[in-house]
Motif scaffolding. Structure first.
Motif, PDB file in Angstrom:
ATOM      1  N   THR A   6       0.856  -1.185   0.000  1.00 36.10           N
ATOM      2  CA  THR A   6       0.000   0.000   0.000  1.00 36.10           C
ATOM      3  C   THR A   6       0.895   1.238   0.000  1.00 36.10           C
ATOM      4  OG1 THR A   6      -0.217   0.153   2.426  1.00 36.10           O
ATOM      5  CG2 THR A   6      -1.816  -1.238   1.261  1.00 36.10           C
ATOM      6  N   ASN A   7       0.436   2.267  -0.710  1.00 35.58           N
ATOM      7  CA  ASN A   7       1.263   3.464  -0.902  1.00 35.58           C
ATOM      8  C   ASN A   7       0.778   4.665  -0.105  1.00 35.58           C
ATOM      9  OD1 ASN A   7       3.125   2.338  -2.913  1.00 35.58           O
ATOM     10  ND2 ASN A   7       1.209   2.040  -4.032  1.00 35.58           N
ATOM     11  N   THR A  12      -4.381   1.266   2.702  1.00 31.46           N
ATOM     12  CA  THR A  12      -4.411   0.284   3.797  1.00 31.46           C
ATOM     13  C   THR A  12      -5.831   0.108   4.319  1.00 31.46           C
ATOM     14  OG1 THR A  12      -2.110   0.664   4.387  1.00 31.46           O
ATOM     15  CG2 THR A  12      -3.529  -0.184   6.140  1.00 31.46           C
ATOM     16  N   ASP A  38       5.694  -3.872  13.651  1.00 29.30           N
ATOM     17  CA  ASP A  38       6.272  -2.878  14.553  1.00 29.30           C
ATOM     18  C   ASP A  38       5.400  -1.638  14.712  1.00 29.30           C
ATOM     19  OD1 ASP A  38       8.488  -4.426  15.025  1.00 29.30           O
ATOM     20  OD2 ASP A  38       9.618  -3.559  13.346  1.00 29.30           O
ATOM     21  N   LEU A  39       5.829  -0.802  15.651  1.00 34.91           N
ATOM     22  CA  LEU A  39       5.209   0.500  15.889  1.00 34.91           C
ATOM     23  C   LEU A  39       5.226   1.304  14.586  1.00 34.91           C
ATOM     24  CD1 LEU A  39       4.240   1.792  18.590  1.00 34.91           C
ATOM     25  CD2 LEU A  39       6.384   3.039  18.597  1.00 34.91           C
ATOM     26  N   LYS A  43      -1.044  -0.886  11.926  1.00 29.12           N
ATOM     27  CA  LYS A  43      -2.051  -1.766  12.532  1.00 29.12           C
ATOM     28  C   LYS A  43      -3.314  -0.989  12.953  1.00 29.12           C
ATOM     29  CE  LYS A  43       0.889  -3.101  15.679  1.00 29.12           C
ATOM     30  NZ  LYS A  43       2.024  -2.224  15.243  1.00 29.12           N
ATOM     31  N   THR A  44      -3.115   0.154  13.599  1.00 30.46           N
ATOM     32  CA  THR A  44      -4.284   0.930  14.027  1.00 30.46           C
ATOM     33  C   THR A  44      -4.991   1.539  12.817  1.00 30.46           C
ATOM     34  OG1 THR A  44      -3.277   1.355  16.174  1.00 30.46           O
ATOM     35  CG2 THR A  44      -5.074   2.811  15.536  1.00 30.46           C
ATOM     36  N   GLU A 114      -3.865  -6.028  18.119  1.00 31.54           N
ATOM     37  CA  GLU A 114      -2.559  -5.461  17.756  1.00 31.54           C
ATOM     38  C   GLU A 114      -1.502  -6.067  18.678  1.00 31.54           C
ATOM     39  OE1 GLU A 114      -2.214  -1.265  16.857  1.00 31.54           O
ATOM     40  OE2 GLU A 114      -4.383  -1.029  16.911  1.00 31.54           O
ATOM     41  N   GLU A 137       8.334   5.863   4.351  1.00 27.25           N
ATOM     42  CA  GLU A 137       7.340   6.720   5.002  1.00 27.25           C
ATOM     43  C   GLU A 137       5.892   6.393   4.618  1.00 27.25           C
ATOM     44  OE1 GLU A 137       8.057  10.871   4.440  1.00 27.25           O
ATOM     45  OE2 GLU A 137       6.272  11.430   5.595  1.00 27.25           O
ATOM     46  N   THR A 139       4.932   3.727   2.428  1.00 25.24           N
ATOM     47  CA  THR A 139       4.771   2.399   1.838  1.00 25.24           C
ATOM     48  C   THR A 139       4.782   1.324   2.911  1.00 25.24           C
ATOM     49  OG1 THR A 139       6.075   3.257  -0.020  1.00 25.24           O
ATOM     50  CG2 THR A 139       5.641   0.887   0.002  1.00 25.24           C
TER      51      THR A 139
HETATM   52  P1  ADP Z   1       0.632   0.959  14.432  1.00 29.51           P
HETATM   53  O1  ADP Z   1      -0.745   0.814  15.017  1.00 29.51           O
HETATM   54  O2  ADP Z   1       1.092  -0.251  13.679  1.00 29.51           O
HETATM   55  O3  ADP Z   1       1.645   1.407  15.448  1.00 29.51           O
HETATM   56  P2  ADP Z   1      -0.479   3.287  13.101  1.00 29.51           P
HETATM   57  O4  ADP Z   1      -1.552   2.818  12.191  1.00 29.51           O
HETATM   58  O5  ADP Z   1      -0.875   3.894  14.403  1.00 29.51           O
HETATM   59  O6  ADP Z   1       0.580   2.099  13.323  1.00 29.51           O
HETATM   60  O7  ADP Z   1       0.435   4.355  12.367  1.00 29.51           O
HETATM   61  C1  ADP Z   1       0.793   4.256  11.033  1.00 29.51           C
HETATM   62  C2  ADP Z   1       1.245   5.622  10.583  1.00 29.51           C
HETATM   63  O8  ADP Z   1       1.812   5.528   9.281  1.00 29.51           O
HETATM   64  C3  ADP Z   1       0.071   6.605  10.491  1.00 29.51           C
HETATM   65  O9  ADP Z   1       0.523   7.876  10.909  1.00 29.51           O
HETATM   66  C4  ADP Z   1      -0.243   6.601   9.006  1.00 29.51           C
HETATM   67  O10 ADP Z   1      -0.799   7.831   8.560  1.00 29.51           O
HETATM   68  C5  ADP Z   1       1.139   6.392   8.399  1.00 29.51           C
HETATM   69  N1  ADP Z   1       1.126   5.741   7.074  1.00 29.51           N
HETATM   70  C6  ADP Z   1       1.834   6.166   6.004  1.00 29.51           C
HETATM   71  N2  ADP Z   1       1.676   5.344   4.961  1.00 29.51           N
HETATM   72  C7  ADP Z   1       0.839   4.357   5.379  1.00 29.51           C
HETATM   73  C8  ADP Z   1       0.318   3.187   4.742  1.00 29.51           C
HETATM   74  N3  ADP Z   1       0.627   2.840   3.486  1.00 29.51           N
HETATM   75  N4  ADP Z   1      -0.495   2.393   5.473  1.00 29.51           N
HETATM   76  C9  ADP Z   1      -0.788   2.698   6.762  1.00 29.51           C
HETATM   77  N5  ADP Z   1      -0.319   3.773   7.411  1.00 29.51           N
HETATM   78  C10 ADP Z   1       0.496   4.607   6.732  1.00 29.51           C
END
Ligand code: ADP
Ligand code: MG
Length: 146
Positions: A6-7, A12, A38-39, A43-44, A114, A137, A139
């Motif tokens: 996903t871009n 996503t 990972d963080l 996932k959220t 998660e 960033e 992807t």
């Molecule tokens: P996690 O729950 O895994 O810690 P989050 O979903 O809270 O992750 O955070 C993902 C971050 O990455 C968000 O700020 C989101 O906007 C950013 N992001 C950038 N590109 C993507 C992508 N392709 N898919 C999902 N999130 C993305």
């Protein structure tokens, strides 16, 4: 195992909607979407897509401190979405202390988890695994078995 790149955040969420639309109630027990990665891996964000697909109007945030949030669903085959963040849990026994077995017993529950890595040993083999990998960033590489 399907692998999708996903871009952006929206792609996503679209994948989340496609996956949730494939799910049906199990004959026995809750359905589990088990998220790994990972963080910041997404996932959220994926969970927000699931929530939107199920008609949840409120904003979904990571229940890192409360561990678990329950959303009632309207006009869906699942009756509840249960969002669990196991980031602060040390093992599956911590999840059992939160009453996980009762949640698991109800086939109208959809559980989205998660940090599955932290509690994997107590989960049934029927979990649907979804792996998130940070590429750059915007992807993400997402592998899943549904
Ligand atoms: P996690 O729950 O895994 O810690 P989050 O979903 O809270 O992750 O955070 C993902 C971050 O990455 C968000 O700020 C989101 O906007 C950013 N992001 C950038 N590109 C993507 C992508 N392709 N898919 C999902 N999130 C993305
Ligand atoms: Mg999160």
């Amino acid at each position: 195992m399907p692998k999708v790149t996903t871009n952006n955040l929206n792609e996503t969420k679209v994948l989340a909607k496609e996956i949730v639309n494939k799910l049906g109630l199990a004959a026995k027990g809750a359905t589990i979407l088990a998220l790994f990665g990972d963080l910041g891996a997404g996932k959220t964000s994926f969970t927000q897509g699931v929530a939107e697909a199920l008609g949840i109007a409120e904003t979904i945030s990571s229940p890192t401190f409360v561990i678990e949030k329950i959303y009632d669903l309207q006009n869906q085959s699942f009756h509840k979405l249960i969002h669990i963040d196991a980031y602060r849990l040390e093992s599956g026994s911590d999840l059992l202390k939160l009453g996980f077995m009762d949640i698991l017993a109800d086939e109208t529950n959809l559980i989205i988890l998660e940090w599955t890595e932290n509690v994997l040993e107590i989960l049934p083999p029927t979990i649907n695994k979804i792996n998130f990998k940070f590429v750059d960033e915007n992807t993400r590489e997402i592998n899943y078995e549904i």
